[in-house]
Design a protein around this motif. Structure first.
Motif, PDB file in Angstrom:
ATOM      1  N   VAL A   1       0.819  -1.214   0.000  1.00 23.72           N
ATOM      2  CA  VAL A   1       0.000   0.000   0.000  1.00 23.72           C
ATOM      3  C   VAL A   1       0.851   1.263   0.000  1.00 23.72           C
ATOM      4  N   TRP A   2       1.661   1.462   1.046  1.00 27.07           N
ATOM      5  CA  TRP A   2       2.305   2.760   1.246  1.00 27.07           C
ATOM      6  C   TRP A   2       3.351   3.120   0.197  1.00 27.07           C
ATOM      7  N   PRO A   3       4.257   2.224  -0.217  1.00 27.01           N
ATOM      8  CA  PRO A   3       5.251   2.648  -1.223  1.00 27.01           C
ATOM      9  C   PRO A   3       4.615   3.040  -2.555  1.00 27.01           C
ATOM     10  N   GLY A   4       3.643   2.273  -3.011  1.00 27.49           N
ATOM     11  CA  GLY A   4       2.988   2.605  -4.275  1.00 27.49           C
ATOM     12  C   GLY A   4       2.222   3.908  -4.197  1.00 27.49           C
ATOM     13  N   LEU A   5       1.500   4.097  -3.095  1.00 30.84           N
ATOM     14  CA  LEU A   5       0.788   5.356  -2.910  1.00 30.84           C
ATOM     15  C   LEU A   5       1.753   6.535  -2.937  1.00 30.84           C
ATOM     16  N   ASP A   6       2.902   6.405  -2.252  1.00 37.12           N
ATOM     17  CA  ASP A   6       3.847   7.509  -2.193  1.00 37.12           C
ATOM     18  C   ASP A   6       4.426   7.811  -3.568  1.00 37.12           C
ATOM     19  N   ARG A   7       4.672   6.787  -4.359  1.00 31.91           N
ATOM     20  CA  ARG A   7       5.164   7.017  -5.719  1.00 31.91           C
ATOM     21  C   ARG A   7       4.137   7.792  -6.537  1.00 31.91           C
ATOM     22  N   TYR A   8       2.869   7.481  -6.351  1.00 33.11           N
ATOM     23  CA  TYR A   8       1.831   8.222  -7.076  1.00 33.11           C
ATOM     24  C   TYR A   8       1.762   9.669  -6.589  1.00 33.11           C
ATOM     25  N   LEU A   9       1.823   9.860  -5.274  1.00 38.10           N
ATOM     26  CA  LEU A   9       1.766  11.213  -4.722  1.00 38.10           C
ATOM     27  C   LEU A   9       2.945  12.063  -5.196  1.00 38.10           C
ATOM     28  N   GLU A  10       4.073  11.411  -5.423  1.00 38.85           N
ATOM     29  CA  GLU A  10       5.272  12.127  -5.873  1.00 38.85           C
ATOM     30  C   GLU A  10       5.021  12.866  -7.181  1.00 38.85           C
ATOM     31  N   GLY A  11       4.141  12.325  -7.998  1.00 38.03           N
ATOM     32  CA  GLY A  11       3.874  12.952  -9.292  1.00 38.03           C
ATOM     33  C   GLY A  11       2.755  13.971  -9.271  1.00 38.03           C
ATOM     34  N   LEU A  12       2.165  14.206  -8.106  1.00 37.87           N
ATOM     35  CA  LEU A  12       1.081  15.179  -8.002  1.00 37.87           C
ATOM     36  C   LEU A  12       1.581  16.483  -7.391  1.00 37.87           C
ATOM     37  N   HIS A  13       0.880  17.555  -7.688  1.00 38.70           N
ATOM     38  CA  HIS A  13       1.179  18.852  -7.079  1.00 38.70           C
ATOM     39  C   HIS A  13       0.033  19.151  -6.109  1.00 38.70           C
ATOM     40  N   LEU A  14       0.172  18.626  -4.888  1.00 40.40           N
ATOM     41  CA  LEU A  14      -0.920  18.687  -3.925  1.00 40.40           C
ATOM     42  C   LEU A  14      -1.019  20.027  -3.210  1.00 40.40           C
ATOM     43  N   GLY A  15       0.079  20.749  -3.086  1.00 41.35           N
ATOM     44  CA  GLY A  15       0.077  21.980  -2.319  1.00 41.35           C
ATOM     45  C   GLY A  15       0.310  21.768  -0.836  1.00 41.35           C
ATOM     46  N   VAL A  16       0.285  20.505  -0.398  1.00 45.22           N
ATOM     47  CA  VAL A  16       0.606  20.148   0.991  1.00 45.22           C
ATOM     48  C   VAL A  16       1.525  18.938   0.951  1.00 45.22           C
ATOM     49  N   SER A  17       2.359  18.799   1.971  1.00 38.59           N
ATOM     50  CA  SER A  17       3.338  17.713   1.976  1.00 38.59           C
ATOM     51  C   SER A  17       2.965  16.560   2.899  1.00 38.59           C
ATOM     52  N   TRP A  18       2.005  16.760   3.822  1.00 38.86           N
ATOM     53  CA  TRP A  18       1.786  15.753   4.860  1.00 38.86           C
ATOM     54  C   TRP A  18       1.351  14.385   4.337  1.00 38.86           C
ATOM     55  N   PRO A  19       0.631  14.255   3.223  1.00 39.97           N
ATOM     56  CA  PRO A  19       0.280  12.888   2.785  1.00 39.97           C
ATOM     57  C   PRO A  19       1.485  11.999   2.507  1.00 39.97           C
ATOM     58  N   ARG A  20       2.632  12.601   2.197  1.00 38.10           N
ATOM     59  CA  ARG A  20       3.841  11.818   1.950  1.00 38.10           C
ATOM     60  C   ARG A  20       4.346  11.165   3.250  1.00 38.10           C
ATOM     61  N   ASP A  21       3.856  11.626   4.403  1.00 44.16           N
ATOM     62  CA  ASP A  21       4.319  11.087   5.680  1.00 44.16           C
ATOM     63  C   ASP A  21       3.637   9.777   6.066  1.00 44.16           C
ATOM     64  N   PHE A  22       2.679   9.311   5.280  1.00 46.46           N
ATOM     65  CA  PHE A  22       2.138   7.985   5.543  1.00 46.46           C
ATOM     66  C   PHE A  22       3.233   6.933   5.380  1.00 46.46           C
ATOM     67  N   LEU A  23       4.005   7.031   4.303  1.00 49.98           N
ATOM     68  CA  LEU A  23       5.074   6.068   4.078  1.00 49.98           C
ATOM     69  C   LEU A  23       6.129   6.169   5.176  1.00 49.98           C
ATOM     70  N   ARG A  24       6.520   7.376   5.545  1.00 52.63           N
ATOM     71  CA  ARG A  24       7.512   7.548   6.606  1.00 52.63           C
ATOM     72  C   ARG A  24       7.008   6.968   7.925  1.00 52.63           C
ATOM     73  N   SER A  25       5.737   7.168   8.220  1.00 54.86           N
ATOM     74  CA  SER A  25       5.174   6.648   9.470  1.00 54.86           C
ATOM     75  C   SER A  25       5.120   5.125   9.461  1.00 54.86           C
ATOM     76  N   TYR A  26       4.850   4.544   8.292  1.00 49.11           N
ATOM     77  CA  TYR A  26       4.887   3.083   8.164  1.00 49.11           C
ATOM     78  C   TYR A  26       6.308   2.567   8.394  1.00 49.11           C
ATOM     79  N   ARG A  27       7.284   3.201   7.776  1.00 49.73           N
ATOM     80  CA  ARG A  27       8.665   2.750   7.925  1.00 49.73           C
ATOM     81  C   ARG A  27       9.182   2.934   9.351  1.00 49.73           C
ATOM     82  N   ASP A  28       8.626   3.905  10.071  1.00 45.08           N
ATOM     83  CA  ASP A  28       9.036   4.142  11.454  1.00 45.08           C
ATOM     84  C   ASP A  28       8.252   3.299  12.455  1.00 45.08           C
TER      85      ASP A  28
END
Length: 290
Positions: free
Chosen positions: A245-272
């Motif tokens: 779930v998390w790595p693939g989602l983060d790769r998709y988010l990487e290509g979007l211009h969301l205007g906020v950065s916090w959704p990228r922290d789902f992957l970091r929180s999983y890894r931590d």
């Protein structure tokens, strides 16, 4: 105490964060979610290298539903799937997928938010007009399901349980509306482990706005598995899907211009080790009486 606070103390009330995000804010319109599904996706086998497309994103969302529905399988007696209930159905496109690809006689989609149900009726207008007996859309809370005892052969929920305020009441509801031999499957994200971890909850609220706002609740996965077992369900199992779930989602988010950065922290929180994504299944024993 505000009027909203008073409202939220009622069993089955819509929490204010849920009311806003799934009402006027319409989470389904956010760029992160495509195709009417509102889930983070199951990314196994989807373009391991290179940029991810909108088509990849929709495929991931559909695959998550398939992963959950496959886990339900035939019932303990080997019978066909029969009648299913989706708790937290959102726009109902997952219900439509279940009817299209799996041998259900009927699927009932239940959601607490009236705006979501209005959207679901529009999204599924052709299905409701053509075979209305196969899809039913009902307003109800996960903690107070408005159904008869043993009404369903299977109950499933895809990425909604992180919003539920009372997992014990949800589990009792699942046990009650399932017929003997039926199965429940829940996919959502939880804190790993069996014990409450206040430090994890605090850190998630710092990293992720959905936890800070109260939209998502930071609870251990053991709170759900324990509640299902206490409700009388058997063979309760939790399988981690985080790596899918998390790595693939983060790769998709990487290509979007969301205007906020916090959704990228789902992957970091999983890894931590603060958060993981789980598929939880449980069976109602065949000899269990209401």
């Amino acid at each position: 105490m505000t009027a909203d606070d008073t409202e939220e103390t009622r069993p089955g009330a819509v929490p204010s964060a849920v009311r806003a995000v799934y009402g006027p804010d319409d989470l389904s319109s956010a760029p992160v979610f495509r195709g009417g599904f509102i889930n983070f996706g199951y990314w196994d086998g989807i373009r391991p290298d290179g940029p991810l497309t909108v088509e990849d994103r929709v495929r991931s969302e559909r695959q998550l539903y398939r992963r959950v529905l496959d886990a339900l399988g035939p019932d303990g007696n080997g019978r066909r799937r029969g009648r299913a209930l989706e708790v937290g159905c959102g726009l109902g496109v997952g219900c439509a997928l279940a009817l299209e690809e799996y041998p259900y006689d009927s699927v009932t989609g239940m959601d607490i938010h009236p705006d979501q149900l209005d959207r679901a009726r529009r999204a599924n207008a052709a299905l409701l007009a053509g075979t209305p007996w196969r899809l039913r859309l009902v307003r109800g809370a996960a903690e107070r399901m408005p159904f008869d005892d043993a009404e369903f052969d299977q109950v499933y929920s895809v990425e909604a349980a992180q919003h539920f305020r009372d997992l014990e009441a949800f589990a009792r509801g699942c046990a009650r509306v399932l017929r003997p031999g039926g199965r429940a499957a829940v996919a959502s994200f939880f804190v790993p482990g069996d014990e409450t971890r206040p430090e994890a909850a605090r850190e998630l609220a710092v990293r992720l706005d959905s936890f800070a706002s109260g939209l998502d609740v930071a609870r251990p996965v053991g709170a759900l598995t324990g509640a299902l077992a206490a409700a009388g369900l058997a063979d309760v199992r939790a399988v981690s899907l985080g790596a899918s779930v998390w790595p693939g989602l983060d790769r998709y988010l990487e290509g979007l211009h969301l205007g906020v950065s916090w959704p990228r922290d789902f992957l970091r929180s999983y890894r931590d080790g603060l958060l993981d994504y789980y598929l939880v299944t449980a069976d109602r024993p065949t000899d269990q009486r209401n």
